[in-house]
Design an enzyme around this catalytic site. Structure first.
Site, PDB file in Angstrom:
ATOM      1  N   HIS A   1       4.832   7.871   1.854  1.00  0.00           N
ATOM      2  CA  HIS A   1       4.848   8.582   3.131  1.00  0.00           C
ATOM      3  C   HIS A   1       6.209   8.300   3.760  1.00  0.00           C
ATOM      4  CE1 HIS A   1       0.433   9.244   3.340  1.00  0.00           C
ATOM      5  NE2 HIS A   1       0.342   8.099   2.721  1.00  0.00           N
TER       6      HIS A   1
ATOM      7  N   CYS B   1       0.081  10.850  -1.636  1.00  0.00           N
ATOM      8  CA  CYS B   1      -1.021   9.892  -1.535  1.00  0.00           C
ATOM      9  C   CYS B   1      -2.403  10.527  -1.778  1.00  0.00           C
ATOM     10  CB  CYS B   1      -0.922   9.182  -0.197  1.00  0.00           C
ATOM     11  SG  CYS B   1      -1.770   7.604  -0.166  1.00  0.00           S
TER      12      CYS B   1
HETATM   13  N1  GLN Z   1      -7.546   7.266   1.010  1.00  0.00           N
HETATM   14  C1  GLN Z   1      -6.639   7.074  -0.064  1.00  0.00           C
HETATM   15  C2  GLN Z   1      -6.425   5.611  -0.431  1.00  0.00           C
HETATM   16  O1  GLN Z   1      -6.608   4.745   0.381  1.00  0.00           O
HETATM   17  C3  GLN Z   1      -5.323   7.731   0.273  1.00  0.00           C
HETATM   18  C4  GLN Z   1      -4.652   7.109   1.456  1.00  0.00           C
HETATM   19  C5  GLN Z   1      -3.436   7.859   1.904  1.00  0.00           C
HETATM   20  O2  GLN Z   1      -3.353   9.073   1.764  1.00  0.00           O
HETATM   21  N2  GLN Z   1      -2.543   7.131   2.551  1.00  0.00           N
HETATM   22  O3  GLN Z   1      -6.064   5.319  -1.550  1.00  0.00           O
END
Ligand code: GLN
Length: 232
Positions: free
Chosen positions: A187, A91
């Site tokens: 995740h 992510c």
């Molecule tokens: N902040 C980033 C987004 O919202 C990554 C989020 C995350 O790592 N879950 O796209």
């Protein structure tokens, strides 16, 4: 096996640390020593000393801090990647490997190791997801929660979306595979639910793996696939 865990205090969303635990446990069960080095703000590292580099996900604010720190390590990481070093980036960590993450008027500059670009969309992409990667028989399952929509700009996706949003909710692609770099929005933590993918990554890092009894882990993987598959 030496694993670098980059900025564990900042990039640690949705149990991403569980990916480190899955890798080390699966190595230990085979009698292979695993050393995890936590790379913190301001630390200097030579990536060629490592077998696997792991970057988790983070909020936009945390990503901004990491981007500043990581830029110093860019050349070492880029060289490691080009020499087939193994990287798993989840992510926010995945977004940071790319050119940039555009959030309205604000832009977080990425490392530019991959040509991918990310722009914050109208709505967050949240939910359970499953994807099919060419190099694995069984789907990879996980949970995504991102505001950023990623374009691969010519790179190969990690997999095709079976259900879920994937990189951007429109083109059916999820994540990226470049040499031994695996980037994904999933995740979960990802690897405990996908032991086949965990072993594939360990083998890319030249670990010699004996088979394990993964009945319980594979049941969890089957459950997610069946439970969240959209009903036609
Ligand atoms: N902040 C980033 C987004 O919202 C990554 C989020 C995350 O790592 N879950 O796209």
């Amino acid at each position: 096996m030496k694993i670098a865990h980059l900025y564990p205090e900042l990039l640690n969303l949705y149990g991403d640390r569980g990916n480190i635990l899955a890798m080390t446990k699966r190595l230990e069960w085979r009698g292979i020593d695993a050393e995890v080095v936590r790379v913190l703000d301001g630390d200097n590292v030579l990536f060629s000393d490592f077998d696997i580099v792991f970057l988790g996900g983070g909020s936009d604010r945390e990503q901004e801090i990491v981007a500043q720190n990581l830029s110093r390590l860019r050349d070492s990481l880029s060289e490691y990647v080009e020499q087939n070093g193994v990287v798993l980036a989840i992510c926010g960590g995945y977004q940071l490997l790319g050119e940039y993450y555009q959030m309205g008027d604000e832009q977080i500059e990425g490392l530019g190791i991959l040509k991918v670009t990310t722009e914050r969309g109208e709505r967050r992409m949240i939910g359970n997801a499953a994807i099919k990667a060419d190099f694995l028989d069984r789907p990879i399952v996980g949970f995504e929660n991102h505001g950023g929509a990623t374009r691969l700009n010519g790179h190969t996706p990690l997999g095709k979306v079976i259900f879920g949003h994937g990189n951007n909710g429109t083109d059916g692609a999820e994540g990226v595979r470049y040499k031994n770099v695996f980037g994904t929005y999933l995740h979960g933590p990802l690897l405990p639910k996908n032991p086949h993918f965990c072993d594939y990554i360990l083998e890319c890092a030249n670990a010699e793996l004996t088979p394990l009894d993964d009945a319980v882990e594979l049941r969890a993987n089957d459950y997610v696939q069946a439970r969240y598959k959209p009903q036609k």
